[in-house]
Motif scaffolding. Structure first.
Motif, PDB file in Angstrom:
ATOM      1  N   THR A 104       0.815  -1.217   0.000  1.00  0.00           N
ATOM      2  CA  THR A 104       0.000   0.000   0.000  1.00  0.00           C
ATOM      3  C   THR A 104       0.851   1.270   0.000  1.00  0.00           C
ATOM      4  O   THR A 104       0.377   2.338  -0.390  1.00  0.00           O
ATOM      5  CB  THR A 104      -0.941   0.037   1.212  1.00  0.00           C
ATOM      6  N   TRP A 105       2.100   1.167   0.431  1.00  0.00           N
ATOM      7  CA  TRP A 105       2.990   2.325   0.456  1.00  0.00           C
ATOM      8  C   TRP A 105       3.675   2.554  -0.883  1.00  0.00           C
ATOM      9  O   TRP A 105       4.168   3.663  -1.139  1.00  0.00           O
ATOM     10  CB  TRP A 105       4.058   2.137   1.539  1.00  0.00           C
ATOM     11  N   VAL A 106       3.725   1.540  -1.700  1.00  0.00           N
ATOM     12  CA  VAL A 106       4.499   1.621  -2.943  1.00  0.00           C
ATOM     13  C   VAL A 106       3.996   2.706  -3.892  1.00  0.00           C
ATOM     14  O   VAL A 106       4.814   3.469  -4.437  1.00  0.00           O
ATOM     15  CB  VAL A 106       4.548   0.241  -3.636  1.00  0.00           C
ATOM     16  N   GLY A 140      13.978  13.131 -12.783  1.00  0.00           N
ATOM     17  CA  GLY A 140      13.449  12.089 -11.915  1.00  0.00           C
ATOM     18  C   GLY A 140      11.946  12.028 -11.869  1.00  0.00           C
ATOM     19  O   GLY A 140      11.375  11.283 -11.085  1.00  0.00           O
ATOM     20  N   ALA A 141      11.253  12.816 -12.653  1.00  0.00           N
ATOM     21  CA  ALA A 141       9.798  12.831 -12.587  1.00  0.00           C
ATOM     22  C   ALA A 141       9.224  11.674 -13.364  1.00  0.00           C
ATOM     23  O   ALA A 141       9.613  11.408 -14.485  1.00  0.00           O
ATOM     24  CB  ALA A 141       9.267  14.138 -13.163  1.00  0.00           C
ATOM     25  N   SER A 142       8.287  11.008 -12.785  1.00  0.00           N
ATOM     26  CA  SER A 142       7.658   9.873 -13.451  1.00  0.00           C
ATOM     27  C   SER A 142       6.548  10.352 -14.357  1.00  0.00           C
ATOM     28  O   SER A 142       5.784  11.248 -14.016  1.00  0.00           O
ATOM     29  CB  SER A 142       7.083   8.912 -12.409  1.00  0.00           C
ATOM     30  N   THR A 143       6.440   9.756 -15.535  1.00  0.00           N
ATOM     31  CA  THR A 143       5.351  10.114 -16.432  1.00  0.00           C
ATOM     32  C   THR A 143       4.004   9.805 -15.802  1.00  0.00           C
ATOM     33  O   THR A 143       3.034  10.518 -16.007  1.00  0.00           O
ATOM     34  CB  THR A 143       5.488   9.341 -17.746  1.00  0.00           C
ATOM     35  N   ILE A 144       3.947   8.737 -15.027  1.00  0.00           N
ATOM     36  CA  ILE A 144       2.688   8.407 -14.371  1.00  0.00           C
ATOM     37  C   ILE A 144       2.336   9.472 -13.359  1.00  0.00           C
ATOM     38  O   ILE A 144       1.203   9.913 -13.239  1.00  0.00           O
ATOM     39  CB  ILE A 144       2.787   7.029 -13.692  1.00  0.00           C
ATOM     40  N   ASN A 160       3.323  12.684 -13.376  1.00  0.00           N
ATOM     41  CA  ASN A 160       3.019  13.962 -13.992  1.00  0.00           C
ATOM     42  C   ASN A 160       1.656  14.004 -14.629  1.00  0.00           C
ATOM     43  O   ASN A 160       1.028  15.046 -14.703  1.00  0.00           O
ATOM     44  CB  ASN A 160       4.077  14.285 -15.062  1.00  0.00           C
ATOM     45  N   ASN A 161       1.182  12.891 -15.145  1.00  0.00           N
ATOM     46  CA  ASN A 161      -0.070  12.870 -15.876  1.00  0.00           C
ATOM     47  C   ASN A 161      -1.261  12.465 -15.031  1.00  0.00           C
ATOM     48  O   ASN A 161      -2.321  12.167 -15.543  1.00  0.00           O
ATOM     49  CB  ASN A 161       0.055  11.904 -17.070  1.00  0.00           C
ATOM     50  N   THR A 162      -1.077  12.437 -13.714  1.00  0.00           N
ATOM     51  CA  THR A 162      -2.144  12.037 -12.833  1.00  0.00           C
ATOM     52  C   THR A 162      -2.401  13.112 -11.811  1.00  0.00           C
ATOM     53  O   THR A 162      -1.478  13.664 -11.234  1.00  0.00           O
ATOM     54  CB  THR A 162      -1.788  10.721 -12.104  1.00  0.00           C
ATOM     55  N   GLY A 199       6.224   5.713  -5.480  1.00  0.00           N
ATOM     56  CA  GLY A 199       6.330   5.899  -6.924  1.00  0.00           C
ATOM     57  C   GLY A 199       6.054   7.334  -7.333  1.00  0.00           C
ATOM     58  O   GLY A 199       6.737   7.885  -8.201  1.00  0.00           O
ATOM     59  N   ARG A 200       5.051   7.964  -6.699  1.00  0.00           N
ATOM     60  CA  ARG A 200       4.733   9.362  -7.020  1.00  0.00           C
ATOM     61  C   ARG A 200       5.836  10.304  -6.537  1.00  0.00           C
ATOM     62  O   ARG A 200       6.089  11.343  -7.151  1.00  0.00           O
ATOM     63  CB  ARG A 200       3.389   9.753  -6.396  1.00  0.00           C
TER      64      ARG A 200
END
Length: 413
Positions: free
Chosen positions: A79-81, A209-213, A215-217, A85-86
């Protein structure tokens, strides 16, 4: 001049297209290698349980903990993952996880019972990260090829798992590595996976280091999954199919030994079970992605697992390979469907990560009870009949929750 500009623009487009294709190919290769590590550290244990137990003088219950501890790590950490990730970026988090996985595999092979269990916990935490993040990454990067990429991810995972089960005894006994060497050798694969994931690390490093997921959420648009009946159905389906699989991985060789089958042959039968899974771990996600309602596949999974377990109980040793193959096919159906539900029942990659975290947290907490409970029941009864009857009951529950999860719906906000 106009012709020169047009040629220059065309070359730029072709160069950009080539770069995108190269980036996509390296991502697919990276996913394949990461997935190859997600079951091998666990499936390699089952055939070696007898050697581990005799070497360390631990009970069947404590031997079951070697499989249970990673599942508990999945349950407590999953649940922490998505939050990690964000914060750090999905690709970087996966890289850190694979580095920790390599360390955990090596630590588990260091002499001593404490290091055996400590390394098992570390590798369990590392696998938990990849378990949660990869389905979300696939949904974001390959939204139109969700079924195919889930199949690729699944087949890589199960192929290496099958190989690990089949060669554990030969590595330990024939090659003279002992059970510690047979477990530790998989650190080589995880190290190679670090190298194969480097392009994703570098690519995201250029993006600070920004994740595409990420940034787009919109992080504020989170669904309260814990109040969603559909999310709970997916979660319980995930947990039950995991429990069935990990019980089989942990104890099938010992079940077969009690039926008079040698340790080497039982290890290869476990490998055959997983090889039987391979075509279906690819085919089932592709089929599920093309169906609005996956209930027919849920029923097929139930029939295969139920038939195989009944065969192990009452079918006799002369058809043992058939029963093992039926269980393997059923597990492949159930696993492929569980992985697909994370994408099929959610609206975006962020929600898929949240559902994956919830399902793998609660689901693996349920699954973790399986191997240790089976070991305890065998210690108490000196028979595998009662544990296998419980497995039949779990298969019935798998059908019930699967029929709910397979309906054509998405989790609402």
């Amino acid at each position: 001049m106009a012709l020169s500009n047009e040629l220059h623009e065309r070359l730029n487009k072709e160069s950009s297209l080539t770069a995108r294709r190269t980036a996509g190919l390296t991502l697919i290769i990276g996913i394949i290698f990461i997935a190859a590590n997600l079951r091998t550290p666990l499936s390699s244990v089952g055939p070696l349980v007898g050697l581990i137990r005799s070497s360390t003088q631990i009970s069947n219950t404590m031997a079951g903990m070697i499989t249970t501890l990673p599942l508990l790590a999945f349950a407590l950490f999953s649940t922490w993952v998505p939050r990690l990730g964000r914060k750090f970026g999905v690709e970087r988090l996966i890289m850190a996880a694979v580095i920790c996985l390599t360390f955990g595999i090596v630590l588990r092979s260091v002499p001593g019972v404490i290091t055996l269990y400590a390394g098992t916990i570390v590798l369990g935490l590392a696998i938990a990260v990849c378990n949660v993040m990869l389905p979300s990454l696939i949904k974001h990067e390959f939204p139109s090829r969700l079924g195919m990429m889930t199949g690729v991810y699944s087949i890589s995972m199960n192929l290496m798992s099958a190989i690990a089960s089949g060669i554990s005894i030969p590595l330990a006994v024939n090659a003279g590595l002992g059970w510690r060497g047979a477990l530790g050798i998989w650190g080589v694969l995880s190290f190679i996976s670090i190298v194969m994931w480097l392009p994703q690390w570098k690519r995201k490093g250029k993006e600070n280091g920004a994740s595409t997921i990420q940034n787009n959420t919109v992080a504020g648009e989170q669904t309260s999954l814990w109040r969603s009946g559909l999310a709970w159905q997916v979660t319980l389906y995930m947990g039950l199919q995991s429990m069935v699989f990990y019980v089989v991985i942990a104890w099938l060789p010992e079940i077969l030994l009690q039926q008079g089958i040698g340790s080497g042959q039982s290890g290869w039968l476990l490998s055959i079970l997983q090889l039987a899974m391979l075509p279906f771990t690819f085919i089932v996600p592709v089929m599920a992605g093309r169906m609005s309602n996956q209930r027919p596949l849920i029923i097929m999974a139930f029939i295969f697992i139920m038939s195989g377990v009944l065969g192990l109980l009452y079918g006799g040793v002369h058809l043992i390979a058939l029963w093992v193959i039926l269980v393997g096919i059923g597990c492949s159906f159930a696993f492929g469907l569980a992985m697909m539900f994370f994408g099929l029942r959610t609206k975006d990659a962020h929600q898929a990560a949240e559902l994956s975290g919830m399902a793998q947290s609660v689901g693996y907490l349920l699954a973790a009870a399986g191997p240790i409970l089976f070991g305890y029941l065998h210690d108490m009864t000196q028979s595998w009949t009662t544990p296998l009857l419980i497995l039949l009951g779990a298969t019935v529950l798998l059908l019930i929750f699967g029929l709910g999860a397979a309906r054509d719906r998405k989790i609402s906000s």
